[in-house]
Design a protein around this motif. Sequence first.
Motif, short mmCIF file in Angstrom:
data_model
loop_
_atom_site.label_atom_id
_atom_site.label_comp_id
_atom_site.label_asym_id
_atom_site.label_seq_id
_atom_site.Cartn_x
_atom_site.Cartn_y
_atom_site.Cartn_z
N PRO A 6 -1.49 5.79 3.47
CA PRO A 6 -1.81 5.70 2.04
C PRO A 6 -2.96 4.75 1.68
O PRO A 6 -3.75 5.06 0.83
N ARG A 7 -3.04 3.58 2.28
CA ARG A 7 -4.13 2.67 1.93
C ARG A 7 -4.94 2.40 3.18
O ARG A 7 -4.84 1.34 3.80
N PHE A 58 -3.64 -6.43 -7.54
CA PHE A 58 -2.78 -5.84 -8.57
C PHE A 58 -1.44 -6.59 -8.59
O PHE A 58 -0.92 -6.92 -9.64
N HIS A 59 -0.93 -6.87 -7.41
CA HIS A 59 0.35 -7.58 -7.32
C HIS A 59 0.22 -9.00 -7.90
O HIS A 59 1.14 -9.53 -8.50
N ARG A 87 7.40 6.47 2.42
CA ARG A 87 6.58 5.29 2.69
C ARG A 87 7.15 4.57 3.90
O ARG A 87 8.33 4.66 4.20
N ILE A 99 -3.61 4.28 -11.29
CA ILE A 99 -4.00 3.06 -10.59
C ILE A 99 -4.10 3.30 -9.09
O ILE A 99 -5.04 2.86 -8.44
N GLU A 100 -3.13 4.01 -8.55
CA GLU A 100 -3.17 4.28 -7.12
C GLU A 100 -2.47 5.60 -6.88
O GLU A 100 -1.36 5.81 -7.39
N PRO A 101 -3.07 6.51 -6.11
CA PRO A 101 -2.39 7.78 -5.84
C PRO A 101 -1.05 7.52 -5.16
O PRO A 101 -1.00 6.78 -4.18
N VAL A 159 1.83 0.78 -6.61
CA VAL A 159 1.52 0.13 -7.88
C VAL A 159 2.56 -1.00 -8.10
O VAL A 159 2.53 -1.97 -7.37
N VAL A 196 -7.56 -4.81 -14.26
CA VAL A 196 -6.75 -4.46 -13.08
C VAL A 196 -5.49 -3.70 -13.51
O VAL A 196 -5.07 -2.76 -12.84
N SER A 197 -4.91 -4.06 -14.65
CA SER A 197 -3.65 -3.43 -15.06
C SER A 197 -3.84 -2.00 -15.51
O SER A 197 -2.96 -1.17 -15.35
N ARG A 200 -7.07 -3.89 -3.50
CA ARG A 200 -6.58 -3.49 -4.82
C ARG A 200 -5.08 -3.77 -4.94
O ARG A 200 -4.61 -4.32 -5.94
N THR A 201 -4.34 -3.43 -3.89
CA THR A 201 -2.90 -3.67 -3.92
C THR A 201 -2.59 -5.16 -4.06
O THR A 201 -1.76 -5.56 -4.85
#
Lengths: 296, 391
Positions: free
Chosen positions: B322-323, B335-336, A255, A292-294, A270, B230-231, B331-332
């Motif tokens: 990735p996003r 979610f946070h 990452r 939730i997220e790949p 996540v 969301v969780s 979403r991130t």
Amino acid sequence: MAVATHPVHDASDLYVPRPVRILRVREEVAADVATGTKRVVTLDLDRGDLDYLPGQFLQVTAFGAGEVPISISSPGGLPGALSLTIRDNGVISGMLVASKAGDTIGVRGPFGNHFDLDAHRGRDLLFVGGGIGLAPLRGVYWQALLRRGDFGRIVLLHGSRCPGELLYSWQWTDYERQGVEILVSADRADDCWAHEEHPKRCVGLITKLFDEARIAPGRTSAFLCGPPIMIENGGRELVQRFGLAPERVLTTCERHMKCGVGKCGHCVVVDRYVCIDGPVFSYEELAALGAIEPAW
Amino acid sequence: MSDARYWASAAALEGILDRLAAERTLIGPVRRGGDVYFRPVQRAADLCRDYVNALEPPKRWFLPTPERLARYRLPGGVSVPGGDTPRELVFFGIRSCDVAGLAQLTRFFSGETVGRPDVADGPFMARRERTTILSVVCQDPAETCMCVCCKGGPALDAGYDWQLTALTSGWLIEVGSAKGRELTTRFASSLAPAGERQLAEQAGRIAGVVESFHRHSTRRVQSMAAGRMVSQGRLPEAFWSALGERCVECGGCAFVCPTCNCFNVVDAPEAGSGVLPPAGGPEPAVPGGPVATGAEGTFERIRLRDSCQLAGFVRQYGGSYPRATCGERCRTRFFHKLSWQFVARVGTLGCTGCGRCVQVCLGGIGIDAVSQRMTDALVGAPAAAPAAKGA
């Protein structure tokens, strides 16, 4: 040698790189415009008192440009140089790849969790490295070779887009002498590929090598690293088709990171920070996060 | 819960603030144009009295942007910015939502939240330790305020040194820390123990704010349904891409959030050092990206505020992104803010209900609106009111 899992920092120097000297530069892969191949080099650094565990990474500074996370490609707990294998991917990695012996770069770390080889004592170890993904695994299998008697078979699968991009080929003979079975693959073969028989090879994706590797699911631990698609498909295949336990399939994630200590927020997947909760995750953990997220 | 309560007259408090302003830096609400900011003041009389809250949370005083983390000369070694101890700050008038936000930031940057006290953020902690918080309980919240539904106010049990509540006459002072006790000892001659009548008045005023919120406000930070959706990852991609369509990627929500902590770090030629990037490439490939200078001179490593909503936040060289869509980044963020996973990790929601994101969001997706959408996704949008009979 005992190594602290978590490096202890003086709070004031958390973001300050320490200068280290490059001892050697070895070109692993030459750039090739025709195949889109980017140059890869291994920098051997004067490690000083820096110690680390297999699977950890450093934040590496190209002075004047900035910092990127790079996995360590040599075993810890030993005297000798610290190796970083770096591909010319962007501005900062490009400057690192262009550096010469005697140059100074900056490092912070080591950061992150590690591959705990003790947990796999007595088992077969299967290393699956796709392209530059072999770099973080090199420190791990090297460490395993230093205690060869603790493990059963050690199998190394390495694949790349084309034969010229395979890493560490200069060390293969040496590995084999120490009892490592090596199988390689390339997505596209070249003229020489078919004429060489050693090590055992195939044309296609690295997952094709699984059939050749004589995997004993009950006693095998797998270590995967490569592009996200390889981790996803390779991990799934090892678990679902070959029946490996999902907690015995381990991978290391990549990452974008700015701090390495769970503060900058860039590497969050996540609710995990790849820099401190990872980069080593099991397939089981990644599959759970994937709801939730790949994560690969 | 605070361990002691005192009462001070308005004049006595002004005297205390004036003395603090004389020896430290007093920061409080001031009006500039039509807006309120937290800025240094010379004396208590300069403080703005009729304000709800500043648009910008006080985190800029703890995480200044840009902030120098290191400095080096090329060719050569690394030098650290040496010994500039942060100023002693006294904050007067910050609201409970910001006190709660600062407490969350402190737990995060100290490493406590992620279980790593060994990697405390030195610059942040140094500033936080040299800060005294005199918060003021909000009695006339804005329409966008939601502190009541996420333990962010109107009054708190901890996180402040003094918590003040304005009464009909004078101020009630609650002491919440050793630093606060030091102040009470020092200014003992200006304080009197709070009486029953004053405590009752304070309790009544706070209860009034809570009751008014429940009676009049339609905004909520979270519901059980929203948390569940969301969780558990039960919101479909279409939900997030619809949010992404509304987001204009300005990052405003993160920049005004009292709990958002993400930052970027870049190395750049020091201002005025005369180092210029080589010809042909003065601009980074992506905004905020690195620039290869290859030059000699003085460079600095600087920290800048960042937001997970901005494109490029997780983009990597080598093609991995990735996003990549705005919806995924939404979403991130949510979610946070709202997930049980982060509540388990952090101990609280990632929101203190200040309502600033509601005020600044150009796309109308402040945290309450998103939470409501999540609830609707589970239980269905409320049915339209039935048409009146005979209409």
